[in-house]
Design a protein around this motif. Structure first.
Motif, mmCIF file in Angstrom:
data_model
loop_
_atom_site.group_PDB
_atom_site.id
_atom_site.type_symbol
_atom_site.label_atom_id
_atom_site.label_comp_id
_atom_site.label_asym_id
_atom_site.label_seq_id
_atom_site.Cartn_x
_atom_site.Cartn_y
_atom_site.Cartn_z
ATOM 1 N N ALA A 191 -41.518 -9.019 14.400
ATOM 2 C CA ALA A 191 -40.301 -8.823 15.195
ATOM 3 C C ALA A 191 -40.150 -7.336 15.461
ATOM 4 C CB ALA A 191 -39.079 -9.367 14.454
ATOM 5 N N PRO A 192 -39.514 -6.980 16.565
ATOM 6 C CA PRO A 192 -39.313 -5.553 16.850
ATOM 7 C C PRO A 192 -38.399 -4.910 15.823
ATOM 8 C CG PRO A 192 -38.081 -6.924 18.398
ATOM 9 C CD PRO A 192 -38.966 -7.848 17.623
ATOM 10 N N VAL A 193 -38.550 -3.619 15.625
ATOM 11 C CA VAL A 193 -37.725 -2.880 14.665
ATOM 12 C C VAL A 193 -36.341 -2.656 15.287
ATOM 13 C CG1 VAL A 193 -37.495 -0.761 13.320
ATOM 14 C CG2 VAL A 193 -39.766 -1.741 13.732
ATOM 15 N N ILE A 194 -35.355 -3.403 14.808
ATOM 16 C CA ILE A 194 -34.025 -3.334 15.415
ATOM 17 C C ILE A 194 -32.946 -2.955 14.411
ATOM 18 C CG2 ILE A 194 -34.519 -4.891 17.325
ATOM 19 C CD1 ILE A 194 -33.370 -7.181 15.730
ATOM 20 N N GLY A 195 -33.336 -2.510 13.237
ATOM 21 C CA GLY A 195 -32.362 -1.940 12.307
ATOM 22 C C GLY A 195 -31.429 -2.932 11.659
ATOM 23 N N ILE A 196 -31.949 -4.062 11.204
ATOM 24 C CA ILE A 196 -31.130 -5.045 10.497
ATOM 25 C C ILE A 196 -31.428 -4.952 9.003
ATOM 26 C CG2 ILE A 196 -30.788 -7.510 10.098
ATOM 27 C CD1 ILE A 196 -30.988 -8.009 12.997
ATOM 28 N N PRO A 197 -30.412 -4.696 8.161
ATOM 29 C CA PRO A 197 -30.657 -4.536 6.722
ATOM 30 C C PRO A 197 -30.939 -5.861 6.024
ATOM 31 C CG PRO A 197 -28.314 -4.420 7.162
ATOM 32 C CD PRO A 197 -28.989 -4.486 8.503
ATOM 33 N N LEU A 198 -31.555 -5.766 4.854
ATOM 34 C CA LEU A 198 -31.811 -6.936 4.015
ATOM 35 C C LEU A 198 -30.553 -7.194 3.188
ATOM 36 C CD1 LEU A 198 -34.206 -8.830 3.547
ATOM 37 C CD2 LEU A 198 -34.941 -7.352 1.686
ATOM 38 N N PRO A 199 -29.958 -8.381 3.304
ATOM 39 C CA PRO A 199 -28.662 -8.651 2.664
ATOM 40 C C PRO A 199 -28.657 -8.369 1.164
ATOM 41 C CG PRO A 199 -29.252 -10.441 4.146
ATOM 42 C CD PRO A 199 -30.455 -9.544 4.046
ATOM 43 N N LEU A 200 -27.683 -7.579 0.714
ATOM 44 C CA LEU A 200 -27.430 -7.272 -0.695
ATOM 45 C C LEU A 200 -28.499 -6.388 -1.335
ATOM 46 C CD1 LEU A 200 -26.309 -10.833 -1.877
ATOM 47 C CD2 LEU A 200 -24.832 -8.931 -1.193
ATOM 48 N N VAL A 201 -29.565 -6.075 -0.604
ATOM 49 C CA VAL A 201 -30.691 -5.330 -1.161
ATOM 50 C C VAL A 201 -30.816 -3.953 -0.512
ATOM 51 C CG1 VAL A 201 -33.198 -5.310 -1.493
ATOM 52 C CG2 VAL A 201 -31.915 -7.444 -1.780
ATOM 53 N N SER A 202 -30.753 -3.876 0.809
ATOM 54 C CA SER A 202 -30.864 -2.586 1.498
ATOM 55 C C SER A 202 -29.711 -1.665 1.116
ATOM 56 C CB SER A 202 -30.862 -2.791 3.010
ATOM 57 O OG SER A 202 -32.034 -3.431 3.444
ATOM 58 N N TYR A 203 -29.987 -0.364 1.122
ATOM 59 C CA TYR A 203 -28.937 0.605 0.845
ATOM 60 C C TYR A 203 -27.916 0.607 1.977
ATOM 61 C CZ TYR A 203 -26.480 5.034 0.680
ATOM 62 O OH TYR A 203 -25.492 5.986 0.678
ATOM 63 N N GLY A 204 -26.641 0.683 1.603
ATOM 64 C CA GLY A 204 -25.583 0.776 2.595
ATOM 65 C C GLY A 204 -24.295 0.168 2.081
ATOM 66 N N GLY A 205 -23.229 0.958 2.032
ATOM 67 C CA GLY A 205 -21.958 0.465 1.533
ATOM 68 C C GLY A 205 -21.322 -0.577 2.429
ATOM 69 N N SER A 206 -21.371 -0.344 3.748
ATOM 70 C CA SER A 206 -20.761 -1.300 4.682
ATOM 71 C C SER A 206 -21.389 -2.677 4.551
ATOM 72 C CB SER A 206 -20.917 -0.795 6.120
ATOM 73 O OG SER A 206 -20.295 0.449 6.306
ATOM 74 N N SER A 207 -22.721 -2.703 4.488
ATOM 75 C CA SER A 207 -23.438 -3.971 4.391
ATOM 76 C C SER A 207 -23.164 -4.666 3.064
ATOM 77 C CB SER A 207 -24.939 -3.726 4.562
ATOM 78 O OG SER A 207 -25.669 -4.923 4.398
ATOM 79 N N LEU A 208 -23.252 -3.939 1.960
ATOM 80 C CA LEU A 208 -23.060 -4.544 0.640
ATOM 81 C C LEU A 208 -21.649 -5.095 0.485
ATOM 82 C CD1 LEU A 208 -24.065 -5.180 -2.182
ATOM 83 C CD2 LEU A 208 -23.459 -2.853 -2.886
ATOM 84 N N MET A 209 -20.661 -4.342 0.910
ATOM 85 C CA MET A 209 -19.284 -4.809 0.785
ATOM 86 C C MET A 209 -19.019 -6.020 1.669
ATOM 87 S SD MET A 209 -16.915 -1.402 0.300
ATOM 88 C CE MET A 209 -17.494 -0.562 1.785
ATOM 89 N N THR A 210 -19.584 -6.013 2.883
ATOM 90 C CA THR A 210 -19.373 -7.134 3.783
ATOM 91 C C THR A 210 -19.975 -8.421 3.233
ATOM 92 O OG1 THR A 210 -19.313 -5.719 5.752
ATOM 93 C CG2 THR A 210 -19.825 -8.036 6.100
ATOM 94 N N PHE A 211 -21.214 -8.354 2.751
ATOM 95 C CA PHE A 211 -21.845 -9.552 2.208
ATOM 96 C C PHE A 211 -21.153 -10.006 0.923
ATOM 97 C CE2 PHE A 211 -25.461 -8.423 4.965
ATOM 98 C CZ PHE A 211 -25.689 -9.665 5.519
ATOM 99 N N THR A 212 -20.658 -9.066 0.133
ATOM 100 C CA THR A 212 -19.902 -9.428 -1.066
ATOM 101 C C THR A 212 -18.642 -10.190 -0.686
ATOM 102 O OG1 THR A 212 -20.733 -7.517 -2.303
ATOM 103 C CG2 THR A 212 -18.691 -8.532 -3.088
ATOM 104 N N MET A 213 -17.913 -9.689 0.304
ATOM 105 C CA MET A 213 -16.692 -10.370 0.741
ATOM 106 C C MET A 213 -17.001 -11.729 1.356
ATOM 107 S SD MET A 213 -14.187 -7.335 2.165
ATOM 108 C CE MET A 213 -15.356 -6.592 3.293
ATOM 109 N N LEU A 214 -18.057 -11.803 2.152
ATOM 110 C CA LEU A 214 -18.451 -13.086 2.725
ATOM 111 C C LEU A 214 -18.673 -14.128 1.633
ATOM 112 C CD1 LEU A 214 -20.995 -12.011 5.501
ATOM 113 C CD2 LEU A 214 -19.030 -13.508 5.874
ATOM 114 N N ILE A 215 -19.413 -13.751 0.604
ATOM 115 C CA ILE A 215 -19.771 -14.692 -0.462
ATOM 116 C C ILE A 215 -18.571 -15.035 -1.331
ATOM 117 C CG2 ILE A 215 -21.106 -14.893 -2.607
ATOM 118 C CD1 ILE A 215 -23.373 -13.378 -1.136
#
Length: 428
Positions: A389-413
């Motif tokens: 797939a093309p490189v489009i900057g999508i993080p790996l859930p709960l694993v990639s570094y990033g506060g916005s992503s980690l907090m969002t997936f935590t709240m989702l779950i």
């Protein structure tokens, strides 16, 4: 004391909690492995305040506080405020267009004091709540076109705004909500049409247009020949076949070339060409090549934790964020990667299991939304790191570094866990 603790945790789905904690822990360890350079005292490196892994630990602590707040909140709060949350999410996205900050070519960040975050991440949660609210409404008849168009608009309006922020990767995530709609009754033929469109685009990029036109002509002739009896009984079938033939030909001859020359930006076109092996510029293919080299160098069993060379010596770009899977592949090899992916699969199946045991339509739709978002992120990120797939900057859930992503997936779950815990008390 024990009774109070039991009451506090009553109804929580521990398998999901365990899988969540496992993935976050793997993420922090992988970020550390990607940044560790084998110099000095390892304990000093672990508590280094300026490193991404230290920041991720802090974000994990913040996420746990959010999880605790969500768990102590009445589940009815999320149904009652779903539309308000969606409106707030859209407002944040529009605010980014005016006062957002550019980070790595993406105008999708808000800076408040010393804190910066991506509203596009948080809006996934808001959109999931709003879609669940709409589809669970007594007034919604999802067999009607009007209801389906409204549901599609709920998912696509945030995506359109995010595209204006030059954050195409996160914008595409919102298409995962169509999997939720399919579970709720969206005709499967629409998914077939969408998949066929992807095949047509790839065909137009990989096959000479004259050859492709000839293939379409031959296929159409064969379909007409073998359907001649049905065509005699119903003339409209011939019109449908010829209409599909005309559309496909027009699409690959004119629509795809127009999109790639007038609509998509140069860097987006290059990323797609890299994925298809049509780009020979070393600079354009560098990210993908280094990613694949790192994963391949791990072999079957891997080089061992903290013993990777491709990631340690900075050959792999964005190795703490978009390409974090490279660290896992290099250190733990094919076997470790399979075990790692099995944790994600177990999480997805558990969420689907939780979704199907619900009495509340709202919770079921919301749960499928969580599963769809995680699946989309996982599939695209892994495909991106191995060149599918093309490189489009999508993080790996709960694993990639990033506060916005980690907090969002935590709240989702944890919103899902809160809703599931009250499933015996919540009716439609």
């Amino acid at each position: 004391m024990n009774r109070a603790q039991t009451k506090l945790t009553q109804g929580i789905d521990w398998p999901i909690v365990g899988l969540y904690l496992a993935l976050v822990t793997i993420g922090i360890l992988s970020i550390f492995a990607a940044e560790y350079r084998g110099e000095g005292n390892i304990l000093g490196d672990i508590i280094h305040p300026t490193k991404n892994y230290s920041r991720q630990v802090i974000w994990f602590g913040v996420s746990l506080v959010l999880a605790a707040i969500i768990w102590l909140t009445d589940s009815k709060f999320f149904t009652a405020t779903a539309n308000l949350a969606y409106a707030g999410g859209l407002l944040l996205l529009l605010l980014v267009l005016g006062i957002g900050k550019d980070v790595k070519g993406s105008h999708s960040w808000l800076v408040i004091g010393g804190f910066q975050f991506q509203p596009a991440e948080l809006t996934k949660l808001c959109t999931n709540l709003a879609l669940a609210k709409y589809l669970s409404s007594q007034e919604t008849d999802f067999t009607k076109l009007r209801s389906r168009l409204i549901a599609a608009a709920i998912a696509l309006i945030p995506s359109a705004i995010i595209i204006l922020q030059d954050e195409t990767g996160l914008a595409l995530v919102y298409f995962s909500f169509f999997l939720v709609m399919y579970r709720e009754g969206l005709p499967g033929i629409l998914l077939v049409i969408a998949f066929s469109g992807i095949v047509l685009v790839l065909s137009a990029l990989l096959v000479d247009k004259i050859v492709l036109f000839a293939i379409f002509t031959v296929i159409t002739a064969l379909v007409i020949y073998f359907s001649r009896r049905e065509i005699k009984r119903k003339r409209s079938r011939l019109a449908i076949i010829l209409g599909v033939y005309a559309f496909c030909s027009f699409f690959v001859m004119f629509v795809v070339p127009f999109a790639f020359t007038k609509v998509l930006k140069d860097y987006q076109v290059r990323r797609i060409e890299v994925m298809l092996g049509k780009e020979n510029d070393p600079k354009a293919t560098y990210n993908t090549r280094q990613s694949m080299i790192a994963i391949g160098s791990g072999g079957v069993w891997g080089k061992g934790y903290l013993k990777g060379t491709q990631t340690r010596y900075d050959f792999v770009p964005e190795q703490s964020t978009d390409f974090i899977f490279c660290t896992i592949g290099e250190d733990f090899g094919f076997a470790g990667s399979i075990i790692f992916l099995a944790i994600y699969v177990a999480l997805l199946f558990r969420i689907i299991f939780v979704a199907e045991r619900q009495r509340s339509t709202f919770t079921r739709v919301y749960a499928y939304g969580v599963a769809s978002i995680i699946f989309f992120h996982l599939a695209i990120n892994i495909s991106m790191t191995i060149g599918l797939a093309p490189v489009i900057g999508i993080p790996l859930p709960l694993v990639s570094y990033g506060g916005s992503s980690l907090m969002t997936f935590t709240m989702l779950i944890f919103i899902l866990l809160r809703l599931d815990a009250d499933r015996q008390m919540v009716l439609r």
